[in-house]
Design a protein around this motif. Structure first.
Motif, PDB file in Angstrom:
ATOM      1  N   MET A   1     -30.940  35.557 -26.976  1.00 28.82           N
ATOM      2  CA  MET A   1     -29.539  35.968 -27.118  1.00 28.82           C
ATOM      3  C   MET A   1     -28.843  36.051 -25.765  1.00 28.82           C
ATOM      4  SD  MET A   1     -28.974  35.979 -30.258  1.00 28.82           S
ATOM      5  CE  MET A   1     -27.400  36.781 -30.410  1.00 28.82           C
ATOM      6  N   MET A   2     -29.577  36.451 -24.718  1.00 34.17           N
ATOM      7  CA  MET A   2     -28.976  36.450 -23.376  1.00 34.17           C
ATOM      8  C   MET A   2     -28.605  35.022 -22.971  1.00 34.17           C
ATOM      9  SD  MET A   2     -31.072  39.144 -21.059  1.00 34.17           S
ATOM     10  CE  MET A   2     -32.638  39.352 -21.865  1.00 34.17           C
ATOM     11  N   ILE A   3     -29.498  34.084 -23.231  1.00 35.48           N
ATOM     12  CA  ILE A   3     -29.246  32.696 -22.861  1.00 35.48           C
ATOM     13  C   ILE A   3     -28.112  32.127 -23.706  1.00 35.48           C
ATOM     14  CG2 ILE A   3     -30.240  30.367 -22.830  1.00 35.48           C
ATOM     15  CD1 ILE A   3     -32.950  31.743 -22.173  1.00 35.48           C
ATOM     16  N   LEU A   4     -28.141  32.382 -25.017  1.00 36.39           N
ATOM     17  CA  LEU A   4     -27.080  31.892 -25.895  1.00 36.39           C
ATOM     18  C   LEU A   4     -25.731  32.502 -25.544  1.00 36.39           C
ATOM     19  CD1 LEU A   4     -28.889  31.841 -29.340  1.00 36.39           C
ATOM     20  CD2 LEU A   4     -28.104  29.873 -28.009  1.00 36.39           C
TER      21      LEU A   4
ATOM     22  N   PHE B   1     -21.787  38.530 -18.967  1.00 31.97           N
ATOM     23  CA  PHE B   1     -22.540  39.602 -18.333  1.00 31.97           C
ATOM     24  C   PHE B   1     -22.727  40.786 -19.283  1.00 31.97           C
ATOM     25  CE2 PHE B   1     -20.980  38.152 -13.910  1.00 31.97           C
ATOM     26  CZ  PHE B   1     -21.945  37.162 -13.900  1.00 31.97           C
ATOM     27  N   LEU B   2     -21.689  41.092 -20.069  1.00 28.98           N
ATOM     28  CA  LEU B   2     -21.809  42.163 -21.049  1.00 28.98           C
ATOM     29  C   LEU B   2     -22.862  41.816 -22.098  1.00 28.98           C
ATOM     30  CD1 LEU B   2     -20.822  44.864 -22.208  1.00 28.98           C
ATOM     31  CD2 LEU B   2     -19.131  43.564 -23.508  1.00 28.98           C
ATOM     32  N   ILE B   3     -22.890  40.564 -22.525  1.00 26.89           N
ATOM     33  CA  ILE B   3     -23.887  40.129 -23.503  1.00 26.89           C
ATOM     34  C   ILE B   3     -25.295  40.248 -22.906  1.00 26.89           C
ATOM     35  CG2 ILE B   3     -24.746  38.118 -24.775  1.00 26.89           C
ATOM     36  CD1 ILE B   3     -21.762  37.324 -25.119  1.00 26.89           C
ATOM     37  N   GLY B   4     -25.451  39.857 -21.640  1.00 27.34           N
ATOM     38  CA  GLY B   4     -26.745  39.995 -20.979  1.00 27.34           C
ATOM     39  C   GLY B   4     -27.188  41.445 -20.903  1.00 27.34           C
ATOM     40  N   ALA B   5     -26.259  42.342 -20.570  1.00 30.78           N
ATOM     41  CA  ALA B   5     -26.592  43.766 -20.488  1.00 30.78           C
ATOM     42  C   ALA B   5     -26.889  44.343 -21.866  1.00 30.78           C
ATOM     43  CB  ALA B   5     -25.445  44.540 -19.836  1.00 30.78           C
TER      44      ALA B   5
END
Length: 188
Positions: free
Chosen positions: A83-86, A48-52
């Motif tokens: 990058m969100m998906i990865l 979730f942090l990576i998505g944000a």
């Protein structure tokens, strides 16, 4: 974690600058978003942090590609979505897609046309076609950029017990089996 937060702040500052915000206000927006409660609460959940962290990059690229018609925006948006998906957060990519479709609708509904001699409906159709084509390009680039994630997921899904079961997996399959007259439908 610190690198993702720095990237999130940089992306938020970039988004604010793309939207026309003065530099000092853009820095304040970056600090506000990075230190906000929702982002701070994501420290315990890495995907979730990576998505944000990548969402501001994807949104600023989207604005550049759709509204400002810059080709580099498509690359930036695609990289952010990939990058969100990865990072394991495809839900953030879905939220980006909803924002993208909303931006396309707002962009198409605008009343001004770039060519005053051309009727507005024709201009709207042209903007819709250009925006839709840009979204498709961004989606294909994001899928290509996150392709290393898709093949292992496909292979693992084929070995899943859900894929090899003979029992219905949803109510529609159960109804079809019941209507077929199979004597064993109730047991399955």
């Amino acid at each position: 974690m610190v690198l993702h937060l720095l990237g999130c702040g940089w992306g938020t500052m970039r988004l604010a600058r793309v939207l026309g915000v003065p530099p000092i206000a853009a820095c304040f927006a970056a600090l506000t978003f990075v230190l906000s409660g929702p982002v701070l609460a994501l420290h315990g959940n890495w995907p979730f942090l990576i998505g944000a962290a990548w969402l501001p990059w994807a949104l600023s690229g989207l604005w550049e590609a759709i509204v400002q018609r810059r080709p580099s925006g498509s690359w930036s948006a695609a990289a952010g979505v990939a990058m969100m998906i990865l990072g394991g957060e495809p839900q953030a990519a879905l939220l980006w897609l909803l924002a993208a479709m909303s931006l396309v609708l707002v962009h198409v509904v605008q009343n001004h046309s770039t060519n005053d001699s051309q009727p507005v409906p024709s201009g709207k159709m042209r903007r819709l076609w250009q925006s839709g084509r840009t979204l498709l390009l961004i989606g294909l680039l994001a899928l290509a950029g996150s392709g290393v994630q898709w093949w292992p997921l496909w292979e693992s899904s084929q070995g899943s017990t859900r894929a090899i079961r003979s029992v219905p997996t949803n109510i529609y399959q159960a109804a079809a089996q019941w209507q077929s007259g199979d004597p064993d439908w109730a047991a399955q």
